[in-house]
Structures are given as C-alpha cells and as structure tokens.
Write a protein that holds these residues in place. Structure first.
Motif: not given
Length: 233
Positions: A187-190, A212-215, A223-232
């Motif tokens: 699954y490729s998540s957006h 993945i994004t910093l913010s 960016d709005s459909s990305s996750s930060t390190l904590d989520d990963f």
C-alpha cells in the motif's frame, strides 16, 4: 527490518543536506528503504499551457537533483545500510541515469505510469526489485495489463489524490490483487492519517510506502500527506 519505504520524493526541496537528514531519519525509524524521484528537467513536462501545469513544473524544477547529487545520496544511504530507490517516469530517464543505476537498490514506477509496460521491461533488465503503484487505474485494468508480471513486481495499491480523503482508500483492492495471482502486494499511502497504513496491513499489505517530511506544515506539494519521524517509528 520492516518492509516500509520512506518516500522522500519532493520533500527535500532540492537541498542535499535536508535530503540526507530525511534519509537518516528513515534509517532511525527502521525503514527498509528510501525513495527519490527523477525527471530529466531539460525535457520533462514541457506543456505549461495551464496554471496548474506551471505550478507543477515549478515544483519539479525547484526540487530537481542531478545525477551527481543522486549519486551522493545513494552512497550516503549505502553507508547507513538502508536501501536506495528511484521512481522513473520514462524510459528516456532510465537511459539518462545509466551511470548511476548500479548504485540504485530498487526501482519504482509511479501510478501515472502503472501500465507502461515498455518502462517496466526496461527496468527488468537491471535485476532489481520493481515496485509499481496502481494510482487511479481500475483494478481490472491493472490485472489485465500486468498479468504477465505477477511474480516479478511488487504491486502497491494507492489512491492518487493528495491527500486521500478518508473513506476513499478502497483497501479491499489489496486482497483482490492477491486473489488474482499477484504474489507481492502493498500500500502506497497518501493519507492525512498515517493510521490508515495499519488498516492496509490488516488487509494483507506486505509493504508500506509513505512520504516522510520534517514538518507537515511545510510548503511542499506532498507535506500535507506525509508523516514525521515519530509517526514512522
């Protein structure tokens, strides 16, 4: 090591140090690989007749990384012991990066080119893992056009909207592809909510790809459909 790919995509903003930081965070989170995109800026997306075309082209141009920079990132990833991948949109771009292909651990065909068998056949010659996103294509069309590659590709179900509206994920497609003989499905998540990936796993997804994004408040298209390190993590 989990089967999670951190899609860095355009979130590096063309900054080498930022790209390295995102690779390092992906490694720290335990990801299997990181992925970038390549388009030859001199010939790709020359149609700029509409406002939307101009916006997309400007974003691609701003985030363009030439071969030598991608080579540095590939070697940096190798040093961190995380797999390095690239999305290709055209056969011509595969030829353009011919000197770098030996440093690339896996390839991705993005959803817009899901049924591009010519591109798929060209990448097959390099004997690497090949991921193919389904995007906006109908599941029956995917099964029909890619039936001869069921054991050779990793098929990633996805919805090409950024971000994907909750309730439109159609995650049953994952089991549908498996029932039709595709051996490796993910699954490729957006999605705005990363937790959708957990539901995809419950439907049989063996791979997860997520930006993945910093913010998430950044100005990039993804960016709005990305996750930060904590989520990963």
């Amino acid at each position: 090591m989990s089967n999670v790919i951190a899609e860095i995509g355009l979130n590096h903003s063309g900054d080498l140090n930022l790209a390295k930081r995102l690779i390092k965070q992906s490694k720290d989170a335990g990801c299997w690989g990181v992925k970038f995109q390549y388009r030859d800026i001199t010939s790709f997306y020359q149609n700029k007749d509409e406002v939307g075309d101009v916006i997309i082209f400007d974003e691609i141009k701003k985030n363009f990384m030439p071969e030598e920079i991608l080579g540095q990132l590939a070697k940096f990833s190798k040093k961190l012991r995380i797999n390095f991948g690239v999305s290709f949109f055209r056969v011509e771009d595969v030829y353009k990066l011919d000197g770098l292909l030996k440093f690339i651990d896996f390839f991705k065909i993005p959803s817009a080119e899901c049924l591009n068998v010519r591109l798929l056949n060209e990448l097959k010659k390099r004997n690497r893992k090949i991921f193919v996103s389904t995007g906006a294509h109908e599941t029956n069309a995917v099964v029909t056009h890619l039936k001869d590659y069921k054991s050779e590709i990793i098929l990633l179900h996805c919805i090409s909207n950024y971000p994907t509206e909750m309730g439109t994920q159609d995650l049953k497609a994952i089991s549908y592809y498996k029932e039709n003989g595709f051996l490796n499905v993910g699954y490729s998540s957006h999605d705005s909510d990363w937790e959708v990936c957990l539901i995809a796993l419950s439907h049989g997804a063996e791979w997860i790809e997520r930006h993945i994004t910093l913010s998430r408040e950044g100005n990039g298209l993804d960016d709005s459909s990305s996750s930060t390190l904590d989520d990963f993590i």
